[in-house]
Scaffold this motif. Structure first.
Motif, PDB file in Angstrom:
ATOM      1  N   ALA A 120      39.373 -13.217  13.802  1.00 46.87           N
ATOM      2  CA  ALA A 120      38.147 -13.815  14.351  1.00 46.87           C
ATOM      3  C   ALA A 120      38.499 -14.867  15.396  1.00 46.87           C
ATOM      4  CB  ALA A 120      37.305 -14.427  13.228  1.00 46.87           C
ATOM      5  N   ALA A 121      39.256 -14.457  16.408  1.00 42.99           N
ATOM      6  CA  ALA A 121      39.553 -15.370  17.514  1.00 42.99           C
ATOM      7  C   ALA A 121      38.307 -15.496  18.387  1.00 42.99           C
ATOM      8  CB  ALA A 121      40.724 -14.840  18.334  1.00 42.99           C
ATOM      9  N   ASP A 122      38.029 -16.698  18.870  1.00 46.13           N
ATOM     10  CA  ASP A 122      36.867 -16.879  19.738  1.00 46.13           C
ATOM     11  C   ASP A 122      37.288 -16.738  21.197  1.00 46.13           C
ATOM     12  OD1 ASP A 122      38.127 -19.491  19.977  1.00 46.13           O
ATOM     13  OD2 ASP A 122      36.253 -20.139  20.889  1.00 46.13           O
ATOM     14  N   TRP A 123      36.314 -16.735  22.098  1.00 49.34           N
ATOM     15  CA  TRP A 123      36.600 -16.452  23.500  1.00 49.34           C
ATOM     16  C   TRP A 123      37.499 -17.499  24.144  1.00 49.34           C
ATOM     17  CZ3 TRP A 123      35.067 -19.921  27.291  1.00 49.34           C
ATOM     18  CH2 TRP A 123      34.094 -20.864  26.940  1.00 49.34           C
ATOM     19  N   ARG A 124      37.484 -18.723  23.643  1.00 43.76           N
ATOM     20  CA  ARG A 124      38.334 -19.769  24.225  1.00 43.76           C
ATOM     21  C   ARG A 124      39.813 -19.490  23.981  1.00 43.76           C
ATOM     22  NH1 ARG A 124      34.220 -21.606  21.486  1.00 43.76           N
ATOM     23  NH2 ARG A 124      32.575 -22.842  22.448  1.00 43.76           N
ATOM     24  N   HIS A 164      37.078  -9.058  15.570  1.00 42.53           N
ATOM     25  CA  HIS A 164      35.872  -9.518  16.251  1.00 42.53           C
ATOM     26  C   HIS A 164      36.053  -9.322  17.756  1.00 42.53           C
ATOM     27  CE1 HIS A 164      34.183 -12.549  13.078  1.00 42.53           C
ATOM     28  NE2 HIS A 164      34.538 -11.398  12.534  1.00 42.53           N
ATOM     29  N   ASP A 165      35.025  -8.804  18.426  1.00 40.71           N
ATOM     30  CA  ASP A 165      35.079  -8.895  19.880  1.00 40.71           C
ATOM     31  C   ASP A 165      34.598 -10.289  20.279  1.00 40.71           C
ATOM     32  OD1 ASP A 165      32.289  -8.824  19.943  1.00 40.71           O
ATOM     33  OD2 ASP A 165      32.146  -6.850  20.853  1.00 40.71           O
ATOM     34  N   PHE A 166      34.331 -10.521  21.549  1.00 40.67           N
ATOM     35  CA  PHE A 166      34.159 -11.891  22.024  1.00 40.67           C
ATOM     36  C   PHE A 166      32.746 -12.148  22.543  1.00 40.67           C
ATOM     37  CE2 PHE A 166      38.608 -10.806  22.314  1.00 40.67           C
ATOM     38  CZ  PHE A 166      39.200 -11.873  21.647  1.00 40.67           C
ATOM     39  N   GLU A 167      32.197 -13.270  22.086  1.00 42.45           N
ATOM     40  CA  GLU A 167      30.908 -13.708  22.618  1.00 42.45           C
ATOM     41  C   GLU A 167      31.056 -14.058  24.094  1.00 42.45           C
ATOM     42  OE1 GLU A 167      27.989 -17.579  22.653  1.00 42.45           O
ATOM     43  OE2 GLU A 167      29.854 -17.598  21.497  1.00 42.45           O
ATOM     44  N   ILE A 168      30.100 -13.641  24.883  1.00 41.20           N
ATOM     45  CA  ILE A 168      30.018 -14.078  26.272  1.00 41.20           C
ATOM     46  C   ILE A 168      29.185 -15.344  26.280  1.00 41.20           C
ATOM     47  CG2 ILE A 168      29.227 -13.501  28.591  1.00 41.20           C
ATOM     48  CD1 ILE A 168      29.647 -10.517  27.704  1.00 41.20           C
ATOM     49  N   PRO A 169      29.789 -16.495  26.592  1.00 39.67           N
ATOM     50  CA  PRO A 169      29.082 -17.775  26.428  1.00 39.67           C
ATOM     51  C   PRO A 169      27.805 -17.845  27.245  1.00 39.67           C
ATOM     52  CG  PRO A 169      31.116 -18.062  27.677  1.00 39.67           C
ATOM     53  CD  PRO A 169      31.150 -16.678  27.129  1.00 39.67           C
ATOM     54  N   LEU A 211      30.757  -9.100  17.717  1.00 38.70           N
ATOM     55  CA  LEU A 211      30.317 -10.491  17.652  1.00 38.70           C
ATOM     56  C   LEU A 211      29.336 -10.827  18.767  1.00 38.70           C
ATOM     57  CD1 LEU A 211      30.982 -13.168  16.016  1.00 38.70           C
ATOM     58  CD2 LEU A 211      32.305 -13.795  18.036  1.00 38.70           C
ATOM     59  N   GLU A 212      29.533 -10.237  19.935  1.00 35.01           N
ATOM     60  CA  GLU A 212      28.620 -10.493  21.042  1.00 35.01           C
ATOM     61  C   GLU A 212      27.199 -10.069  20.678  1.00 35.01           C
ATOM     62  OE1 GLU A 212      26.646 -10.838  24.805  1.00 35.01           O
ATOM     63  OE2 GLU A 212      28.197 -11.958  23.750  1.00 35.01           O
ATOM     64  N   GLN A 213      27.061  -8.937  20.008  1.00 34.00           N
ATOM     65  CA  GLN A 213      25.739  -8.483  19.580  1.00 34.00           C
ATOM     66  C   GLN A 213      25.178  -9.384  18.484  1.00 34.00           C
ATOM     67  OE1 GLN A 213      25.221  -4.963  17.014  1.00 34.00           O
ATOM     68  NE2 GLN A 213      23.957  -4.114  18.652  1.00 34.00           N
ATOM     69  N   VAL A 214      26.014  -9.804  17.533  1.00 34.52           N
ATOM     70  CA  VAL A 214      25.549 -10.685  16.461  1.00 34.52           C
ATOM     71  C   VAL A 214      25.027 -11.991  17.048  1.00 34.52           C
ATOM     72  CG1 VAL A 214      26.186 -11.918  14.363  1.00 34.52           C
ATOM     73  CG2 VAL A 214      27.174  -9.680  14.812  1.00 34.52           C
ATOM     74  N   ALA A 215      25.799 -12.587  17.967  1.00 38.85           N
ATOM     75  CA  ALA A 215      25.391 -13.847  18.587  1.00 38.85           C
ATOM     76  C   ALA A 215      24.104 -13.686  19.382  1.00 38.85           C
ATOM     77  CB  ALA A 215      26.510 -14.368  19.484  1.00 38.85           C
TER      78      ALA A 215
END
Length: 370
Positions: A120-124, A164-169, A211-215
């Motif tokens: 669960a690495a985040d986009w940063r 996890h894929d990555f949230e686009i901020p 994760l992008e869809q969840v967010a």
């Protein structure tokens, strides 16, 4: 409602009704979308688990690794696992050490011997600048790095990997240019996410959690708490963790063979508006605009489930001849009788008919959604 179920679980436990108490605690976890309530469920779960075995369909050792502070994830994920009939034993990785833990043969992760590893690495953690010169090369390199970790987790640990894929901020210094520029960070994150989905198809024992869809579904304005991020590296906001945990558990259930296999449909008020036995073919609401259009849209969704492999069955208190009439003669009907694996329409109690459907289809009744 979840709080009432939680109090009921405590009362049943005090009364010595262990089976009913566990059921009420599981139902409380299923009913709650509150971080605090799920933490309360987890506290009770921990107390009871010390005294007796959790009545769950599966036991699973799960390693949760990431680039952020994960301590607040733990109680929510454990409670969500209980809601999903999973007795979870969870290892939380150290802050930002997900790569080292996977690669180090002496790490606590190796000693834990997980069955499932969640990365669960985040986009940063990708360390992307606002804009890059060669977006394709950067995205390819980031995907290759993660793919290498998957293989290490598979080869060294024998674990299934959830990436996890990555949230686009939601907030970017470049604004809309971040997505429109070829090298903008949002555009590169999109490339990376698509790349992860593509390469995961060729990797055994790997699944992507979107994760992008969840967010986006939860709402990005509430998903991230900047104050908590800067104070404690907490991501996402605690209030968003229940939504994320439910998606994680849905994927865990699929990995552990707990996904539903069949959908049992009623007819009146479900596939069309009105009662076919009373109003006849011309009297039911189906197609056109408004409510009728909604029934058509629902049928299209259900038909897509069938194409995906979900078994469809009908269980309705109706005369069979009248119940089948819309399938045979209504011009706006999307589902056909060929889409239905088993059609049961009679006046027997519904629970008896659902058991009959399970037996006829040779699947467990717990594998049916009715």
């Amino acid at each position: 409602w979840a709080l009432r179920l939680l109090e009921r679980a405590k009362a049943l436990s005090r009364a010595g009704a262990a089976t009913e108490a566990w059921r009420a605690l599981r139902d409380a976890a299923r009913a709650s979308a509150s971080y605090r309530t799920l933490c309360a469920v987890d506290r009770l779960l921990g107390q009871w688990k010390a005294e007796e075995r959790v009545p769950a369909k599966r036991h699973c050792r799960i390693a949760l690794l990431g680039s952020t502070t994960l301590d607040l994830w733990l109680p929510v994920l454990r409670a969500a696992c209980l809601a999903g009939d999973i007795d979870a034993e969870i290892h939380i990785g150290a802050f930002g050490q997900y790569v080292q833990e996977i690669l180090d043969p002496q790490s606590p992760l190796v000693a834990f011997a997980p069955q499932v590893v969640i990365i669960a690495a985040d986009w940063r953690a990708l360390a992307l600048p606002d804009e890059v010169d060669d977006a394709a090369a950067v995205a390819q390199a980031k995907v290759a790095e993660l793919r290498g970790l998957w293989r290490q987790a598979r080869d060294r640990l024998g674990a299934f990997v959830i990436q996890h894929d990555f949230e686009i901020p939601a907030a970017e210094p470049y604004g809309r240019l971040s997505a429109s520029l070829a090298g903008g960070r949002a555009r590169v994150l999109q490339r990376i996410n698509l790349g992860l989905w593509e390469v995961a198809q060729d990797e055994a024992g790997v699944a992507i959690l979107d994760l992008e869809q969840v967010a986006s579904t939860y709402g990005k304005a509430r998903w991230h708490d900047p104050a908590l991020w800067h104070a404690a590296r907490q991501y996402p906001a605690p209030e968003a963790l229940p939504a994320l945990a439910r998606r994680q558990v849905a994927l865990l259930r699929a990995i552990l063979g707990l996904s539903a296999k069949g959908l049992v449909l009623d007819l009146d008020g479900i596939l069309w508006g009105g009662v076919i036995g009373e109003e006849g073919l011309a009297g039911i609401t189906l197609g056109g605009s408004g409510p009728g259009e909604a029934f058509v849209a629902f049928q299209r969704y259900v038909q897509s489930l069938a194409r995906r492999g979900v078994i469809l069955a009908v269980c309705s208190k109706n005369n069979e001849e009248e119940a089948k009439l819309p399938f045979q003669a209504h011009p706006e009907m999307v589902l056909s009788l060929d889409d239905i694996a088993l059609f049961v329409a009679n006046w027997r109690p519904k629970d008896e008919n659902v058991r009959l459907i399970a037996e006829t289809l040779s699947i467990g009744i717990e594998s049916l959604v009715a």
